[in-house]
Design an enzyme around this catalytic site. Structure first.
Site, PDB file in Angstrom:
ATOM      1  N   GLY A  92       0.800  -1.214   0.000  1.00  0.00           N
ATOM      2  CA  GLY A  92       0.000   0.000   0.000  1.00  0.00           C
ATOM      3  C   GLY A  92       0.835   1.266   0.000  1.00  0.00           C
ATOM      4  O   GLY A  92       0.329   2.361  -0.247  1.00  0.00           O
ATOM      5  N   LYS A 113       9.900   2.382   0.122  1.00  0.00           N
ATOM      6  CA  LYS A 113       8.791   2.308   1.091  1.00  0.00           C
ATOM      7  C   LYS A 113       8.430   3.732   1.483  1.00  0.00           C
ATOM      8  O   LYS A 113       9.299   4.493   1.907  1.00  0.00           O
ATOM      9  CB  LYS A 113       9.251   1.497   2.303  1.00  0.00           C
ATOM     10  CG  LYS A 113       8.175   1.238   3.329  1.00  0.00           C
ATOM     11  CD  LYS A 113       8.666   0.231   4.359  1.00  0.00           C
ATOM     12  CE  LYS A 113       7.666   0.046   5.480  1.00  0.00           C
ATOM     13  NZ  LYS A 113       8.175  -0.847   6.530  1.00  0.00           N
ATOM     14  N   ASP A 125      -2.296   6.811   2.875  1.00  0.00           N
ATOM     15  CA  ASP A 125      -1.777   7.841   1.972  1.00  0.00           C
ATOM     16  C   ASP A 125      -0.555   7.372   1.182  1.00  0.00           C
ATOM     17  O   ASP A 125      -0.010   8.122   0.367  1.00  0.00           O
ATOM     18  CB  ASP A 125      -1.423   9.119   2.762  1.00  0.00           C
ATOM     19  CG  ASP A 125      -0.372   8.865   3.841  1.00  0.00           C
ATOM     20  OD1 ASP A 125       0.118   7.718   3.949  1.00  0.00           O
ATOM     21  OD2 ASP A 125      -0.049   9.811   4.574  1.00  0.00           O
ATOM     22  N   GLY A 126      -0.105   6.151   1.462  1.00  0.00           N
ATOM     23  CA  GLY A 126       1.042   5.635   0.727  1.00  0.00           C
ATOM     24  C   GLY A 126       2.381   6.209   1.170  1.00  0.00           C
ATOM     25  O   GLY A 126       3.411   5.940   0.557  1.00  0.00           O
ATOM     26  N   ARG A 176      14.562  -0.140   0.756  1.00  0.00           N
ATOM     27  CA  ARG A 176      14.726  -1.403   1.472  1.00  0.00           C
ATOM     28  C   ARG A 176      15.267  -2.466   0.521  1.00  0.00           C
ATOM     29  O   ARG A 176      14.854  -2.536  -0.631  1.00  0.00           O
ATOM     30  CB  ARG A 176      13.365  -1.819   2.042  1.00  0.00           C
ATOM     31  CG  ARG A 176      13.376  -3.151   2.749  1.00  0.00           C
ATOM     32  CD  ARG A 176      12.206  -3.265   3.691  1.00  0.00           C
ATOM     33  NE  ARG A 176      10.954  -3.571   3.009  1.00  0.00           N
ATOM     34  CZ  ARG A 176       9.803  -3.752   3.659  1.00  0.00           C
ATOM     35  NH1 ARG A 176       9.735  -3.634   4.959  1.00  0.00           N
ATOM     36  NH2 ARG A 176       8.707  -4.028   2.999  1.00  0.00           N
ATOM     37  N   ASP A 252       1.372 -11.500   6.757  1.00  0.00           N
ATOM     38  CA  ASP A 252       1.907 -10.667   5.668  1.00  0.00           C
ATOM     39  C   ASP A 252       3.279 -10.105   6.023  1.00  0.00           C
ATOM     40  O   ASP A 252       3.950  -9.538   5.159  1.00  0.00           O
ATOM     41  CB  ASP A 252       0.937  -9.532   5.318  1.00  0.00           C
ATOM     42  CG  ASP A 252       0.528  -8.715   6.527  1.00  0.00           C
ATOM     43  OD1 ASP A 252      -0.010  -9.299   7.486  1.00  0.00           O
ATOM     44  OD2 ASP A 252       0.768  -7.502   6.529  1.00  0.00           O
ATOM     45  N   ASP A 262       9.612  -5.869   8.001  1.00  0.00           N
ATOM     46  CA  ASP A 262       8.598  -4.930   8.485  1.00  0.00           C
ATOM     47  C   ASP A 262       8.827  -4.498   9.929  1.00  0.00           C
ATOM     48  O   ASP A 262       8.237  -5.015  10.867  1.00  0.00           O
ATOM     49  CB  ASP A 262       7.179  -5.452   8.257  1.00  0.00           C
ATOM     50  CG  ASP A 262       6.641  -4.881   6.945  1.00  0.00           C
ATOM     51  OD1 ASP A 262       7.423  -4.241   6.227  1.00  0.00           O
ATOM     52  OD2 ASP A 262       5.447  -5.050   6.657  1.00  0.00           O
TER      53      ASP A 262
END
Ligand code: AMP
Ligand code: MG
Length: 495
Positions: A92, A113, A125-126, A176, A252, A262
């Site tokens: 996202g 990212k 909002d990304g 990343r 995920d 993450d």
């Protein structure tokens, strides 16, 4: 545009069918500024640090330019979040620029990212704020230096654009690097759609990329499952051995390559307590320190479910295969943990009572509110010189007698090995870091960067954490836990 020398993209994921991702470029930002470039990592990737730090390079790292050979995509995936299945998540706020083959011949994803909205953004909002971007940079690089498999951080740029969270924050983009971004949730995405063809393609992609030995096995998909189980079991053991709490072990965020991925609400534990939770959104303590092996097993069970159509034509047979494979997790995990605890205790040989000896120390640490990292580190000094026992004992301030009971048992155990104190201390200091990303230090570095654009504390912290096992007197303060009056530490999801 001027060529960006040294970006030898060699993409494989973007060759998979279109339903694996959405093709789109990052969204440009107003005023990119490079705040950190990981030159050593760039060189290992076969990239030219100077080119990356050039104006064109920074534009690429901010998402303002798409370099030649890049095929930007946002990956589709699903996932169980805190146990609830969400059939579509996906990148996202991340975009895979492409893959490069590094100097060791290993294929690496290069991903931005915080690079703007994608079809998977839902209501987001990304974007990413500078704090969480630098946090991921610090902690992922610290994990790499500790020897724990992890995604890496190649660069951080600020965007010159504010983003809105609780208030206004400076925006940033992290570059990343990962062995791949395939997650348990990627398999779940296709399993939920009963898209067996895609599952097979994905499994083949993963075998070719991460587990080529599985291709030679009698049952390649079973071998794939077992190999992922082995890597996750080893990974979670390594987390426990350094006191790391991931914080959001959703499927995920569970990498098929077995890397830590993450870095949102993750944090390192100070005083040893197996129930430690830092994340503000983890109200039930689902992802507490000591729950992590059980959660990894649970995530792997979800992975196994997605593989059922590939494991055998007969569904009962497939289930039996999956369960048998899953049954290997425990021994692998316990083996990795026990081996690691032996190294932490300075044991060169194996005895049946070693796990209990380690567990009893951990229990004493819980009672004594002893700092996990410093206890093992100072124990290394005590191995060489019993005069250092007092330094360890002081860490158990809340209940030193539980340490007093344990210490002679350890000494008796050591006496049954021929090694001298100095070599034992050296071995223990190579297994027990002195410097970890202490939460208060991380927060100070992020605040200086976000509030004053002062990157000095961030740089110094990175320098400390780059050599976590090497004592340097000038950095003595970095080894210390937060002052007791700092209160309970809370982390927030990395958005
Ligand atoms: P995470 O908790 O970081 O693993 O993210 C879970 C999901 O939320 C993923 O699909 C992310 O891409 C998505 N996500 C997180 N933050 C944002 C954001 N600011 N904008 C869009 N999507 C986001
Ligand atoms: Mg995630």
């Amino acid at each position: 545009m001027d060529a960006l020398p040294g970006l030898p993209f060699d993409n494989s994921y973007a060759k998979l069918p279109e339903r694996f991702y959405a093709r789109l470029a990052p969204t440009p930002v107003a005023a990119p500024r490079l705040v950190k470039l990981n030159e050593a990592l760039a060189l290992r990737l076969g990239l030219d640090p100077q080119a990356l730090a050039s104006a064109e390079g920074v534009e690429m790292l901010a998402g303002n330019r798409v370099a030649p050979g890049s095929e930007p995509i946002a990956l589709a995936y699903a996932g169980h979040q805190f146990g609830n299945f969400v059939p579509q998540l996906g990148d996202g706020r991340a975009i895979l620029l492409g893959e490069v083959v590094d100097r060791d011949g290993r294929r690496r994803d290069i991903q931005l990212k915080g690079s703007g909205p994608t079809p998977f953004s839902r209501n987001g909002d990304g974007r990413a704020a500078v704090g969480p971007v630098l946090r991921e940079y610090i902690v992922s690089e610290a994990m790499a230096a500790l020897g724990v498999p992890t995604t890496r951080s190649l660069a951080a740029v600020t965007t010159g654009e504010p983003i809105w969270r609780d208030g206004e924050l400076p925006g940033a983009v992290l570059t990343r690097v990962a062995s791949s971004h395939v997650r348990v949730g990627t398999f779940q995405f296709f399993a939920a759609r009963r898209d067996t063809e895609a599952l097979r393609l994905l499994a083949e992609h993963v075998i070719a990329r991460h587990y080529p030995e599985a291709r030679e096995a009698a049952e390649p998909y079973r071998a794939l499952f077992e190999a992922v189980i082995a890597r996750q079991a080893s990974l979670v053991a390594q987390w426990l051995l350094v006191g790391f709490i991931h914080g959001v072990m959703n499927t995920d965020n569970c990498s098929i390559a077995g890397e830590t991925i993450d870095y949102g609400p993750c944090a390192f534990m100070d005083a040893y307590n197996p129930e430690t939770v830092f994340s503000s959104i983890d109200q039930q303590g689902r992802y507490a320190y000591a729950h992590q092996p059980g959660i990894a097993h649970w995530n792997l069970a979800r992975f196994g479910e997605t593989l059922l159509p590939l494991l055998a034509d007969d569904s009962d047979k497939a289930l039996a295969i999956a369960n048998e494979a899953l049954g290997t997790f425990r021994d692998r995990y316990v083996g990795a943990l026990t081996g690691g605890l032996r190294r932490k205790l300075g044991l060169f040989t194996e005895e049946a009572g070693d796990s209990a000896l380690a567990q009893d120390l951990l229990n004493a640490m819980t009672d004594g509110l002893a700092d996990f990292t410093l206890t093992f580190r100072r124990l290394g000094d005590a191995a060489a010189d019993p005069a250092a026992d007092a330094e360890v004992r002081r860490l158990f301030a809340n209940k030193p007698d539980s340490f007093d009971v344990w210490l002679p048992r350890w000494r008796e155990r050591l006496a049954r090995e021929p090694q001298d104190g100095a070599s034992r201390r050296a071995a223990m200091h190579a297994a027990n870091p002195l410097y970890i990303p202490r939460n208060h230090r991380v927060e100070l570095a992020l605040a200086a960067a976000a509030e004053r654009e002062d990157y000095g504390p961030f740089e110094e912290l990175l320098a400390v954490l780059a050599k976590p096992f090497e004592e340097r007197p000038e950095f003595a303060a970095y080894a210390e836990p937060a002052p007791a009056d700092q209160g309970v530490y809370r982390t927030f999801c990395g958005t």
